[in-house]
Scaffold this motif. Sequence first.
Motif, PDB file in Angstrom:
ATOM      1  N   LEU A 106     -22.806 -59.156 -34.061  1.00 40.61           N
ATOM      2  CA  LEU A 106     -21.731 -58.168 -34.128  1.00 40.61           C
ATOM      3  C   LEU A 106     -22.253 -56.818 -33.680  1.00 40.61           C
ATOM      4  N   LYS A 107     -21.418 -56.112 -32.937  1.00 42.01           N
ATOM      5  CA  LYS A 107     -21.697 -54.728 -32.581  1.00 42.01           C
ATOM      6  C   LYS A 107     -20.549 -53.900 -33.145  1.00 42.01           C
ATOM      7  N   ALA A 108     -20.908 -52.868 -33.912  1.00 48.82           N
ATOM      8  CA  ALA A 108     -19.882 -52.044 -34.551  1.00 48.82           C
ATOM      9  C   ALA A 108     -20.185 -50.568 -34.351  1.00 48.82           C
ATOM     10  N   GLU A 109     -19.130 -49.792 -34.217  1.00 41.06           N
ATOM     11  CA  GLU A 109     -19.270 -48.338 -34.211  1.00 41.06           C
ATOM     12  C   GLU A 109     -19.039 -47.857 -35.640  1.00 41.06           C
ATOM     13  N   ASN A 110     -20.021 -47.149 -36.154  1.00 39.80           N
ATOM     14  CA  ASN A 110     -19.983 -46.658 -37.531  1.00 39.80           C
ATOM     15  C   ASN A 110     -20.009 -45.141 -37.519  1.00 39.80           C
ATOM     16  N   THR A 111     -19.042 -44.541 -38.181  1.00 40.42           N
ATOM     17  CA  THR A 111     -18.968 -43.083 -38.269  1.00 40.42           C
ATOM     18  C   THR A 111     -19.090 -42.690 -39.735  1.00 40.42           C
ATOM     19  N   ILE A 112     -20.097 -41.881 -40.040  1.00 42.57           N
ATOM     20  CA  ILE A 112     -20.231 -41.321 -41.383  1.00 42.57           C
ATOM     21  C   ILE A 112     -19.525 -39.976 -41.375  1.00 42.57           C
ATOM     22  N   GLU A 113     -18.428 -39.901 -42.113  1.00 41.82           N
ATOM     23  CA  GLU A 113     -17.644 -38.669 -42.220  1.00 41.82           C
ATOM     24  C   GLU A 113     -18.101 -37.869 -43.437  1.00 41.82           C
ATOM     25  N   ILE A 114     -17.990 -36.553 -43.326  1.00 41.23           N
ATOM     26  CA  ILE A 114     -18.329 -35.647 -44.429  1.00 41.23           C
ATOM     27  C   ILE A 114     -17.024 -35.053 -44.948  1.00 41.23           C
ATOM     28  N   GLU A 115     -16.787 -35.200 -46.230  1.00 47.13           N
ATOM     29  CA  GLU A 115     -15.554 -34.706 -46.829  1.00 47.13           C
ATOM     30  C   GLU A 115     -15.402 -33.203 -46.562  1.00 47.13           C
TER      31      GLU A 115
ATOM     32  N   GLY B 232     -24.856 -32.182 -52.194  1.00 42.26           N
ATOM     33  CA  GLY B 232     -23.602 -32.100 -52.932  1.00 42.26           C
ATOM     34  C   GLY B 232     -22.392 -32.566 -52.148  1.00 42.26           C
ATOM     35  N   SER B 233     -22.583 -32.912 -50.869  1.00 40.20           N
ATOM     36  CA  SER B 233     -21.478 -33.405 -50.043  1.00 40.20           C
ATOM     37  C   SER B 233     -21.159 -34.843 -50.398  1.00 40.20           C
ATOM     38  N   ARG B 234     -19.931 -35.231 -50.092  1.00 32.69           N
ATOM     39  CA  ARG B 234     -19.541 -36.628 -50.197  1.00 32.69           C
ATOM     40  C   ARG B 234     -19.309 -37.152 -48.788  1.00 32.69           C
ATOM     41  N   VAL B 235     -19.777 -38.383 -48.560  1.00 28.04           N
ATOM     42  CA  VAL B 235     -19.631 -39.010 -47.249  1.00 28.04           C
ATOM     43  C   VAL B 235     -18.943 -40.357 -47.411  1.00 28.04           C
ATOM     44  N   ARG B 236     -18.373 -40.830 -46.315  1.00 31.66           N
ATOM     45  CA  ARG B 236     -17.795 -42.172 -46.295  1.00 31.66           C
ATOM     46  C   ARG B 236     -18.003 -42.759 -44.900  1.00 31.66           C
ATOM     47  N   LEU B 237     -17.849 -44.063 -44.823  1.00 31.43           N
ATOM     48  CA  LEU B 237     -18.064 -44.796 -43.580  1.00 31.43           C
ATOM     49  C   LEU B 237     -16.738 -45.300 -43.031  1.00 31.43           C
ATOM     50  N   ARG B 238     -16.572 -45.138 -41.729  1.00 28.76           N
ATOM     51  CA  ARG B 238     -15.440 -45.709 -40.991  1.00 28.76           C
ATOM     52  C   ARG B 238     -16.051 -46.628 -39.924  1.00 28.76           C
TER      53      ARG B 238
END
Length: 163
Positions: free
Chosen positions: A130-139, A108-114
């Motif tokens: 490409l090398k990227a840092e990806n953070t999945i945040e939880i609302e 039931g959580s919502r997540v987004r990517l930064r």
Amino acid sequence: MSLAKRIETYEDLRAKIGQELGVSDWSLVDQSRIDAFADCTGDRQWIHVDPERARRRSPFRTTVAHGFLTLSLVGALVQEIGVVPENTLAAFNYGLDRVRFIAPVKVGSRVRLRTTLMSMEDKGPGQYLLKAENTIEIEGEDKPALVAETLVMLYERRGKATA
């Protein structure tokens, strides 16, 4: 809609090294999504797919998404941000340098990517790693679900040579 302007050229992308590329919209992680992932992978551990047992026995008191489900969302959410230049022929996952699962994603959580671009390495004519840092945040949570350094190989669409 993403919170970033779409990257149009490889020069635009190179200028973004060390900068945040954007943030995706929120995406719901519901039980049907968790169950579908379990069906695809065969990982039917009760903490993911048995809501009643999870309510009674899990420290989270509910089911949680598989860590690899959360990691797999990076690919779709980064496309939403629009970080691949328009003249790209193909983009391929190349690997992961570092992945840390920090907090569970409860059903039931919502997540987004930064996403932040860490580097862009020329690998040949029209080829870029490409090398990227990806953070999945939880609302509504202080800690992110995960932080992953991803590697993606991009192939630039190039004009055909003329005789």
